[in-house]
Design an enzyme around this catalytic site. Sequence first.
Site, PDB file in Angstrom:
ATOM      1  N   HIS A 175      22.812  13.905 -17.788  1.00 18.93           N
ATOM      2  CA  HIS A 175      22.614  13.227 -16.505  1.00 18.93           C
ATOM      3  C   HIS A 175      21.675  13.997 -15.583  1.00 18.93           C
ATOM      4  O   HIS A 175      21.078  13.427 -14.666  1.00 18.93           O
ATOM      5  CB  HIS A 175      23.973  13.049 -15.828  1.00 18.93           C
ATOM      6  CG  HIS A 175      24.051  11.897 -14.883  1.00 18.93           C
ATOM      7  ND1 HIS A 175      23.086  11.625 -13.941  1.00 18.93           N
ATOM      8  CD2 HIS A 175      24.995  10.935 -14.732  1.00 18.93           C
ATOM      9  CE1 HIS A 175      23.433  10.553 -13.247  1.00 18.93           C
ATOM     10  NE2 HIS A 175      24.578  10.108 -13.710  1.00 18.93           N
ATOM     11  N   ASP A 418      14.257  -5.721 -24.090  1.00 21.61           N
ATOM     12  CA  ASP A 418      13.908  -6.504 -25.279  1.00 21.61           C
ATOM     13  C   ASP A 418      12.820  -5.785 -26.068  1.00 21.61           C
ATOM     14  O   ASP A 418      11.692  -5.652 -25.606  1.00 21.61           O
ATOM     15  CB  ASP A 418      13.432  -7.893 -24.833  1.00 21.61           C
ATOM     16  CG  ASP A 418      13.063  -8.793 -25.999  1.00 21.61           C
ATOM     17  OD1 ASP A 418      13.125  -8.348 -27.165  1.00 21.61           O
ATOM     18  OD2 ASP A 418      12.690  -9.947 -25.736  1.00 21.61           O
TER      19      ASP A 418
END
Length: 476
Positions: A175, A418
């Site tokens: 993170h 996508d």
Amino acid sequence: MADLQPNKQELIKIIEQSKVSPPPGTVPTTSLPLSFFDVPWLLFANMQRPYFYEFPHSTHHFLETRLPSLKHSLSLTLQHFFPFAANLILPPPPAKPHILFAEGDSAVSLTVAESAADFHFLSANHPRPVRALDTFVPKLAPARVDGDTRMEPIMALQFTVFPNSGICIGLRCNHVAGDARSLHHFMKSWALVCKTGGDLTSLDGDSGLPSLDRTAVKDPYGLELVFLKAWWSLASTWKNEDQRSVLDTDDHHSLRATVVLCRDKIERLRHWITNQLANDNENSTTLHMSSFVVISALIWVCLAKSEERNSKVNKDDDDPYYFAFVAECRSRLEFPLPTTYFGNCLTVCFAPVKAAELLGENGVATAAKAIGKEVGELNRKPLKELENFLIKFKKIKDSGWKHVTVLGSPKFGLYETDFGWGRPKKCESIHFRDSTAFLIAQSRDEKGGAEVSLVLSKDQMSRFNAILEEILMGLV
């Protein structure tokens, strides 16, 4: 509730392990300092996210037609997002941790695997064992030690093929390199480069290239040293990365499930809460009633009531019940950062409500008021809680006060990732493993809808679902 599958379904076969770096000569040796926004995340566990895609083809078809383009586009994308291929350098104090990219010594580790598990079972919303998805997210390579300095890789990726069913792209990321917005920026950029056959000019569009300018971050309150001291103190007692965890109690008996809230229910909930607060003494028009606020209030109350029925929370309890959330503040600061800023830019907020009020007849409205008030304060003083959030979080835990933390946002566009074979069937975040946290994301199938991911015991899951349905049925 769906039948839970046996553990054997989690077994996978490793096909290939490799490393992917930016193209040679595209990224010079670069040391990137950590801002005061980054340093606190040294104390937390890695982000872990699997993305499931339908792919009704054989493993051979994937290896021959998809894998080369995924690797090539990943390499191209990493030249702009090179911190993910870099190492986190952790020298002894008083030296500061930093991110270092050095060609030949910086790469993203990549695992390719095949699984015989049921793709459709794993990528559904129904309850599954809390550990069911762990196999599809890779481990980071072990840290290297040079004298007193540790060097830890920042990201690892895994492609798992479910023959004739689907693909899972799993990632693990420290993170400290960046927040969820930075990570999603990278994922959508990589997907776009892959979908366009390696066209890097496609990144000049709406999403834009990442901004790595850490000098744009100002530290008016001297928070960097505060967080560094906390890191130096705690890190000296840790033996491995797994101890960097606040949200992970690793309950093997819990279940992970997703609740889908349609846009109509969210709007009815917002309208109902607004009406409930209309006669409140405080001016309710100043309260922030976003989808995030009203969904968070609803889930918070459902969790509290499902615990109360298990005697963990008492209706007569006057102790505070805390709702904690992280909020992005790129546009809220006195020194606004661009939307494409790559790094962490999060602040922390705490909304307290007495447990008795949370469980009362107007619990959802009371919760929404408390959360909305904190969001309003956040817009005015975004760094108000940040200095003391580690101390406050520890105090809440040590005092035994109930608390819940919300992760995520319905604004990140997870399902826009996508790679050229369609949107994800399911996106998950699996670095929380108990009922003290839940995650909000946008709905896959409806604009304005939302998905809420939770981890609960089987009994609490049943209670939670019944309470949620009861509240939603009662909206007028």
